[in-house]
Design a protein around this motif. Structure first.
Motif, short mmCIF file in Angstrom:
data_model
loop_
_atom_site.label_atom_id
_atom_site.label_comp_id
_atom_site.label_asym_id
_atom_site.label_seq_id
_atom_site.Cartn_x
_atom_site.Cartn_y
_atom_site.Cartn_z
N GLU A 121 14.91 -4.94 38.73
CA GLU A 121 16.17 -4.92 37.97
C GLU A 121 17.34 -4.56 38.89
O GLU A 121 18.43 -5.12 38.78
N GLN A 122 17.10 -3.62 39.83
CA GLN A 122 18.16 -3.25 40.77
C GLN A 122 18.55 -4.45 41.65
O GLN A 122 19.72 -4.67 41.94
N LEU A 123 17.54 -5.23 42.03
CA LEU A 123 17.81 -6.44 42.82
C LEU A 123 18.67 -7.43 42.02
O LEU A 123 19.63 -8.02 42.54
N ALA A 124 18.34 -7.55 40.74
CA ALA A 124 19.14 -8.44 39.87
C ALA A 124 20.58 -7.94 39.81
O ALA A 124 21.53 -8.72 39.94
N ILE A 125 20.74 -6.62 39.63
CA ILE A 125 22.08 -6.03 39.54
C ILE A 125 22.85 -6.27 40.85
O ILE A 125 24.01 -6.74 40.84
N ASP A 126 22.20 -5.98 41.98
CA ASP A 126 22.88 -6.11 43.28
C ASP A 126 23.30 -7.56 43.55
O ASP A 126 24.40 -7.83 44.02
N ARG A 127 22.38 -8.49 43.24
CA ARG A 127 22.71 -9.89 43.47
C ARG A 127 23.82 -10.38 42.55
O ARG A 127 24.69 -11.14 42.96
N TYR A 137 29.36 -12.37 41.77
CA TYR A 137 30.64 -12.41 41.03
C TYR A 137 31.68 -11.46 41.61
O TYR A 137 32.75 -11.33 41.04
N ASN A 138 31.34 -10.79 42.72
CA ASN A 138 32.24 -9.80 43.27
C ASN A 138 32.61 -8.77 42.19
O ASN A 138 33.78 -8.44 41.99
N ALA A 139 31.59 -8.30 41.48
CA ALA A 139 31.79 -7.38 40.36
C ALA A 139 31.52 -5.95 40.82
O ALA A 139 30.69 -5.70 41.69
N ALA A 140 32.25 -4.99 40.21
CA ALA A 140 32.03 -3.58 40.53
C ALA A 140 30.86 -3.03 39.72
O ALA A 140 30.18 -2.10 40.13
N TRP A 141 30.63 -3.63 38.54
CA TRP A 141 29.57 -3.14 37.65
C TRP A 141 29.01 -4.31 36.85
O TRP A 141 29.76 -5.20 36.44
N VAL A 142 27.70 -4.33 36.68
CA VAL A 142 27.09 -5.31 35.78
C VAL A 142 25.95 -4.65 35.00
O VAL A 142 25.36 -3.66 35.43
N MET A 151 32.13 -6.18 35.02
CA MET A 151 33.53 -5.79 35.19
C MET A 151 33.92 -5.96 36.66
O MET A 151 33.14 -5.59 37.55
N GLY A 152 35.10 -6.50 36.90
CA GLY A 152 35.62 -6.63 38.25
C GLY A 152 35.94 -5.27 38.83
O GLY A 152 35.77 -5.01 40.02
N GLN A 153 36.42 -4.37 37.97
CA GLN A 153 36.60 -2.97 38.34
C GLN A 153 36.35 -2.09 37.13
O GLN A 153 36.69 -2.44 36.01
N ASP A 154 35.71 -0.96 37.38
CA ASP A 154 35.43 0.02 36.31
C ASP A 154 36.75 0.75 36.01
O ASP A 154 37.65 0.81 36.85
N PHE A 155 36.87 1.30 34.81
CA PHE A 155 38.09 2.05 34.47
C PHE A 155 37.77 3.11 33.41
O PHE A 155 36.81 2.96 32.65
N PRO A 156 38.56 4.19 33.36
CA PRO A 156 38.34 5.22 32.35
C PRO A 156 38.58 4.63 30.96
O PRO A 156 39.50 3.83 30.79
N ASN A 157 37.75 5.00 30.00
CA ASN A 157 37.91 4.42 28.67
C ASN A 157 39.28 4.78 28.10
O ASN A 157 39.76 5.91 28.27
N PRO A 158 39.93 3.82 27.42
CA PRO A 158 41.31 4.03 26.98
C PRO A 158 41.44 4.92 25.75
O PRO A 158 42.55 5.22 25.33
N TRP A 159 40.32 5.38 25.18
CA TRP A 159 40.38 6.17 23.95
C TRP A 159 40.17 7.66 24.20
O TRP A 159 40.07 8.45 23.26
#
Ligand SMILES: *Cc1c(COP(=O)(O)O)cnc(C)c1O
Length: 424
Positions: free
Chosen positions: A67-73, A78-83, A234-242
């Motif tokens: 699963e970690q390999l799937a996440i890293d790939r 997608y040049n994503a910060a988080w998946v 997500m392209g970049q993670d962010f603090p939740n707006p609520w």
């Protein structure tokens, strides 16, 4: 144990159906042998609720790695910060995002289903339309294109909590920069559902939503050519707006809220066999040959749209930027249902589809949706496309002539004999 001949006979028949026909359903594709091998593996036996390194079951040391390999790939692809690679499907991915970001009764703004949007973007028959208050934007009647000024007008009037872009039957690229400006203006979260074009987006063939949209969802089985499944990025993670806080009193990051919305929010155990197959597919999508594949998909779609137009068919928006097109058949005096049924008799598979401002029901429809991801995987190129459109034209213009349909079927079967199911 006795072999289940009833089912394996049907699987053999399905293989024959897929091999002998021309597959033009825009959401379908053919996976590689190694993607299938991973899917049909012992990984299916493992319960692994939680995330790699943080599971609720013992014995997860190996699936943690796959699963970690799937996440890293996926991050690299997608040049994503988080998946999160666990959603069982595209619909499940969207359900998790909405659970994470909305309360029941909140307003959402999505692309009209009858103009090419998806059920999970606010349709009244779907959870998204039952739990939340949807409004919709569509395409313009004359151009068949989304008018972003109009999207802004609706957003300012409706003040949705979430704006959803992305579609199942829109042949043009999206302006994510403009959409983000609109979302910021009304303080909405922007979700891009790239289920259809995700393989093309991954390799830079279409605009990239990740730098501009708060959250991106996708299926993994359409242009991405992986196993049936979903994913959130997500392209970049962010603090939740609520202002939601962790037990330690820190502001929770959006990634943690989305992870929790997948499990335990909407799903139980992840499908680790499918996740292993996703990792294989992401690896394939990172290869040079996948870029060539994506470019060929778009080339084939472009030529196909032009060939239809040459034969007097009305292609919505006059062409395509991606892998699919929507054809309004009203000028040809045949319904989507009739076209789909006649084409199936000739072993050509498409789906009937509502067209913008359709006057027929979703069971009849005035159009068909046609896509090139699957035939391109089989190795069909520019020179094959005019022939296919000729055959389709022959079927649709003679849709009650069983003899003609049988003759076309023979030609289709002969043509497809030369191609493997997976040529790439
Ligand atoms: C296909 C699709 C989905 C749903 O995917 P499933 O895996 O069938 O649940 C969601 N959104 C869009 C835009 C799609 O095209």
């Amino acid at each position: 144990m006795k072999r289940d001949t009833a089912i394996f006979k049907l699987i053999k028949e399905e293989l024959h159906r897929q091999t002998s026909g021309i597959e033009l359903i825009a959401s379908e594709n053919f996976v590689s042998a190694q993607v299938m091998e991973a899917m049909g593996s012992v990984m299916t036996n493992k319960y692994a609720e939680g995330l790699p390194g943080k599971r609720y079951y013992g014995g997860c040391e190996i699936v943690d790695q796959s699963e970690q390999l799937a996440i890293d790939r996926a991050k690299q692809l997608y040049n994503a910060a988080w998946v999160n690679v666990q959603p069982h499907s595209g619909a499940q991915a969207n359900a998790a995002v909405m659970l994470a970001c909305l309360n029941p009764g909140d307003k959402i703004l999505g692309f009209d289903l009858s103009h090419g949007g998806h059920l999970t973007h606010g349709s009244p028959v779907n959870f998204s339309g039952k739990l939340y208050k949807p409004s919709f934007y569509g395409v313009e009647k004359e151009s068949g294109l989304i008018n972003y000024d109009n999207v802004e007008k609706i957003a300012l009037k409706e003040k949705p909590k979430m704006i959803i872009c992305g579609a199942s039957a829109y042949s043009r690229d999206w302006d994510y920069v403009r959409l983000r400006k609109i979302a910021d203006k009304v303080k909405a979260l922007l979700l891009a559902d790239i289920s259809h074009p995700s393989g093309l987006i991954a390799r830079g063939i279409l605009n990239d939503p990740l730098p501009h949209c708060h959250i991106v969802t996708t299926t993994t089985h359409k242009t991405l050519r992986g196993p049936r499944g979903g994913m959130i990025m997500m392209g970049q993670d962010f603090p939740n707006p609520w202002g939601l806080k962790t037990p330690k009193g820190e502001i929770k990051m959006m990634s943690a809220i989305l992870d929790a919305a997948v499990f335990p929010g909407t799903q139980g155990g992840p499908l680790e066999h499918v996740i292993a197959a996703k990792a294989v597919a992401y690896g394939e999508a990172l290869s040079d040959s996948f870029v060539k594949y994506g470019i060929q998909v778009v080339k084939n779609a472009n030529i196909m749209a032009n060939e239809f137009i040459k034969r007097g068919y009305q292609v919505i928006s006059g062409g395509t930027d991606n892998h699919l097109m929507l054809i309004d058949l009203r000028s040809k005096n045949i319904t989507g249902k009739e076209a789909e049924n006649a084409l199936v008799k000739a072993d050509i598979t498409v789906n009937k589809n509502m067209v913008p401002f359709d006057d027929k029901s979703p069971f009849v429809t005035s159009g068909i949706r046609v896509g090139t991801p699957a035939i391109t995987t089989r190795g069909l190129k520019e020179r094959d496309i005019p022939k296919i459109v000729d055959l389709m034209d022959m079927v649709m213009m003679n849709h009650t002539n069983e003899k003609k349909l049988a003759a076309v079927k023979k030609e289709v079967n002969k043509m497809m004999k030369q191609y493997d199911l997976f040529a790439w």
